[in-house]
Scaffold this motif. Sequence first.
Motif, mmCIF file in Angstrom:
data_model
loop_
_atom_site.group_PDB
_atom_site.id
_atom_site.type_symbol
_atom_site.label_atom_id
_atom_site.label_comp_id
_atom_site.label_asym_id
_atom_site.label_seq_id
_atom_site.Cartn_x
_atom_site.Cartn_y
_atom_site.Cartn_z
ATOM 1 N N UNK A 1 32.059 42.553 33.816
ATOM 2 C CA UNK A 1 32.452 41.547 34.946
ATOM 3 C C UNK A 1 32.875 42.194 36.107
ATOM 4 N N UNK A 2 33.472 43.347 35.986
ATOM 5 C CA UNK A 2 33.958 44.018 37.038
ATOM 6 C C UNK A 2 32.471 44.578 37.768
ATOM 7 N N UNK B 1 40.660 43.227 33.559
ATOM 8 C CA UNK B 1 40.214 44.573 33.340
ATOM 9 C C UNK B 1 41.365 45.559 32.913
ATOM 10 N N UNK B 2 42.488 45.581 33.276
ATOM 11 C CA UNK B 2 43.799 46.263 33.192
ATOM 12 C C UNK B 2 44.030 46.041 31.718
ATOM 13 N N UNK C 1 45.273 52.463 34.684
ATOM 14 C CA UNK C 1 45.148 52.581 36.167
ATOM 15 C C UNK C 1 43.992 53.655 36.436
ATOM 16 N N UNK C 2 43.876 54.714 35.854
ATOM 17 C CA UNK C 2 43.050 55.806 36.126
ATOM 18 C C UNK C 2 41.639 55.409 35.465
ATOM 19 N N UNK C 3 41.655 54.691 34.405
ATOM 20 C CA UNK C 3 40.296 54.341 33.798
ATOM 21 C C UNK C 3 40.007 53.135 34.855
ATOM 22 N N UNK C 4 40.743 52.399 35.579
ATOM 23 C CA UNK C 4 40.238 51.277 36.550
ATOM 24 C C UNK C 4 39.458 51.934 37.601
ATOM 25 N N UNK D 1 35.475 51.864 38.680
ATOM 26 C CA UNK D 1 35.076 51.589 40.417
ATOM 27 C C UNK D 1 34.196 52.891 40.673
ATOM 28 N N UNK D 2 34.642 53.900 40.540
ATOM 29 C CA UNK D 2 33.704 55.234 40.894
ATOM 30 C C UNK D 2 32.470 55.148 40.150
#
Length: 146
Positions: A90-91, A111-112, A117-120, A124-125
Amino acid sequence: MNTRFNYAKVYPQVLEKMMEMENFAKNSGIETKLYELIKIRASQINGCAFCINMHTVDARKLGEEERRIYLLNAWREAPYYSEKERAALELTEYVTKISEHGVSDDLYTKVRAHFEEKEFIALIVVINTINSWNRIAISTGMTAPN
């Protein structure tokens, strides 16, 4: 579509920098099968035949199930994806089409629930990297090999 030109020959530094980003994304800690599912899904949305072909081949090499590859464009209706994968997919859709709806607080929270946070930011990357590859491939007319 016919290949318009070989961007890597014309401007090799572009390939070099994209490969740096790709290597960073690949080593960001995202599970390899999920990594490939993200790449396939973004490429489906963007209509990048070259990247869809490449990443479905890569997913198969990792042992990904055929039905999960075939049904990826209907992941919401298919029962074969975990909640964690669903959140990442979905993200992927929302970041790929970011101008349409952005990324809501609800989606961020969803998602969280599965990613730190680092995985989020790693997600994105990964999503941004495949979107960049898609745009290069589509713009230069790269096609899936015969």
